[in-house]
Scaffold this motif. Structure first.
Motif, short mmCIF file in Angstrom:
data_model
loop_
_atom_site.label_atom_id
_atom_site.label_comp_id
_atom_site.label_asym_id
_atom_site.label_seq_id
_atom_site.Cartn_x
_atom_site.Cartn_y
_atom_site.Cartn_z
N VAL A 70 0.82 -1.21 0.00
CA VAL A 70 0.00 0.00 0.00
C VAL A 70 0.86 1.26 0.00
CG1 VAL A 70 -2.12 -0.92 0.98
CG2 VAL A 70 -0.27 -0.25 2.51
N LEU A 71 2.11 1.12 0.42
CA LEU A 71 2.99 2.28 0.47
C LEU A 71 4.41 1.83 0.18
CD1 LEU A 71 1.92 5.13 1.15
CD2 LEU A 71 2.78 4.83 3.47
N GLU A 72 5.16 2.68 -0.53
CA GLU A 72 6.53 2.33 -0.87
C GLU A 72 7.41 3.54 -0.64
OE1 GLU A 72 7.05 0.58 -4.81
OE2 GLU A 72 8.98 1.61 -4.97
N ILE A 73 8.57 3.34 0.00
CA ILE A 73 9.48 4.48 0.13
C ILE A 73 10.83 4.15 -0.48
CG2 ILE A 73 8.38 5.41 2.21
CD1 ILE A 73 10.84 4.38 3.80
N ASN A 74 11.50 5.19 -0.95
CA ASN A 74 12.83 5.05 -1.53
C ASN A 74 13.74 6.02 -0.81
OD1 ASN A 74 15.14 5.09 -3.08
ND2 ASN A 74 14.02 4.88 -5.01
N PHE A 75 14.59 5.45 0.09
CA PHE A 75 15.47 6.29 0.89
C PHE A 75 16.91 6.05 0.45
CE2 PHE A 75 18.09 6.77 4.78
CZ PHE A 75 17.90 8.12 4.99
N LEU A 76 17.49 7.01 -0.25
CA LEU A 76 18.86 6.91 -0.75
C LEU A 76 19.13 5.57 -1.43
CD1 LEU A 76 20.66 8.30 2.47
CD2 LEU A 76 19.95 9.61 0.46
N GLY A 77 18.19 5.16 -2.25
CA GLY A 77 18.40 3.93 -3.00
C GLY A 77 17.83 2.68 -2.37
N SER A 78 17.62 2.66 -1.05
CA SER A 78 16.98 1.45 -0.49
C SER A 78 15.47 1.61 -0.52
CB SER A 78 17.47 1.14 0.92
OG SER A 78 17.89 2.28 1.58
#
Ligand SMILES: [Zn+2]
Ligand SMILES: [Zn+2]
Lengths: 210, 229
Positions: A70-78
């Motif tokens: 339901v949610l996706e995050i992209n933190f400095l490539g991860s």
């Protein structure tokens, strides 16, 4: 003292016990208690076919809503994704089982049971299952409807997507996916299901013995 | 302005007619030998033990519900104070660990300029639970200590509390989403903290306190004074 005959003509306010003479209402009008303003009754009608259609719709979107992220995050490539079920399991795994259970119950279990309960009720009426066993199942489903309906909190969960997305966007990129869309559709299907459903109408299918 | 308890949009309020308007005493179902089934809302005779439609046990009045509701409310108040004092999330950002309470979380949102979100979180996590506890406390006090407040207004307040109370779950949903997503070790990591459990229990206990309470008890007393407004 009143005879059983007068029971039909009179209703009691559930909040203040006021005795009120019952009368027919035009559709989309709700009778309020003249003393305490509690909503008492409306036109006791709902379409069984409408309920059936909404149940099936809700059941179909239930699976992508709960299986897809339901949610996706992209933190400095991860990249990290999560489903609703995983959020509950994750907090539970951290030792906060009360929180995990609350999330699981209100966002996954209660909505699922609500859909199945209404589906079952409609089928019992449609298939004309009148044996003692089915009648007691039907009664039990109706008795628990209020609780299930109250525990279903999808509207709050949909708002929490937005709040989380804004908070997380502070330090990472946030993406919504098909899961978010399916979950929102599930929320809408259940919203319409709850609006169409009329408990008083469903009770009218119960055979009352004298 | 009328508000119905399902939170549905306004419908035209159609006032039903009271059965015994000619009688000066207010018609209570109890006095007329009638009893409402708490489960299915069918009217039964007071002499019956079980509802004729749903077979649930009937109870004319639940006097113990006042004490039960007080006990739940007091426990919830203590837990809500704890939930406000203790941290609700634990954030590790590049090795630096910060404990966030409900308040500091909202302060952080305000500082980053996310005012609408700050208002939503403030409403769901602080305003709603405290209003719920104060409102229920007032309602219970009015029954227990005979406080002369308009019953009609109290009842409207009670229905609003019943409906709005569930919105406190918002913070727990947000925390669980954040915890599940933000787990990049020392770089960035979010974990729940003790106040989360306290807060979950506050929601459960206050909803229960409102649910167990037999609101008819408020209307049984003081019937000699007319306070329809
Ligand atoms: Zn009333
Ligand atoms: Zn009943």
């Amino acid at each position: 003292m009143s005879e059983p005959k007068s029971f039909k003509a009179v209703i009691l306010c559930r909040s203040c016990d006021f005795v009120i003479r019952k009368r027919a209402l035009p559709s989309n009008v709700r009778a309020l208690c003249p003393r305490c303003d509690t909503a008492l009754y409306d036109t006791p009608y709902c379409s069984l076919n409408g309920l059936l259609a909404l149940c099936i719709t809700a059941l179909i979107v239930f699976f992508p809503a709960n299986l897809l992220p339901v949610l996706e995050i992209n933190f400095l490539g991860s990249v990290r994704t999560t489903t609703v079920y995983q959020t509950a399991v994750e907090v539970w795994g951290q030792g906060y089982w009360v929180v995990g259970l609350a999330v699981l119950a209100s966002a996954v279990i209660a909505p699922a049971l609500l859909i199945l309960s209404i589906l079952m009720q409609v089928l019992i009426i449609k298939l004309n299952l009148r044996s003692l066993f089915w009648q007691s199942v039907y009664r039990r489903l109706l008795k628990n409807h209020g609780l299930l309906s109250q525990m279903t909190m999808l509207e709050i969960y949909v708002i929490s997507f937005l709040v989380s997305a804004f908070q997380l966007s502070d330090f990472s990129d946030v993406y919504f996916g098909m899961g978010t869309l399916s979950f929102t559709l599930l929320f809408l299907a259940i919203l319409f299901l709850q609006r169409e459903y009329n408990l008083e109408h469903m009770w009218s299918y119960v055979h009352v013995e004298k | 302005m009328s508000k119905n308890d399902n939170g549905l949009p306004e419908l035209i309020p159609q006032y039903a007619i009271a059965a015994d308007e000619q009688a000066n005493e207010t018609p209570q179902g109890l006095k007329m030998g009638l009893c409402l089934c708490a489960t299915c809302k069918k009217v039964n005779a007071l002499t019956e033990q079980y509802c004729s439609r749903c077979h649930s046990p009937l109870s004319a009045r639940n006097y113990a519900s006042i004490q039960q509701s007080w006990a739940l409310l007091i426990t919830a108040t203590i837990l809500l104070i704890l939930a406000n004092i203790y941290p609700i999330t634990l954030l590790t950002n590049r090795g630096v660990v910060t404990n966030d309470t409900i308040f500091s979380g909202i302060a952080h949102l305000v500082k980053s300029g996310m005012f609408p979100i700050a208002i939503i979180v403030f409403t769901a996590s602080i305003l709603v639970p405290w209003l719920k506890i104060l409102g229920l406390g007032l309602y219970l006090s009015a029954i227990s200590f005979n406080i002369p407040i308009s019953k009609r207004k109290m009842m409207v307040g009670f229905h609003i509390i019943e409906w709005i109370g569930r919105w406190s779950m918002l913070d727990l949903f947000v925390i669980s989403l954040t915890v599940a997503l933000v787990n990049m070790g020392q770089l960035l990591d979010a974990k729940p903290a003790p106040a989360a459990t306290a807060f979950a229990l506050v929601i459960l206990l206050t909803q229960l306190a409102a649910k167990v309470l037999d609101t008819r008890l408020l209307w049984d007393r003081l019937e000699t004074h007319d306070d329809t407004n």
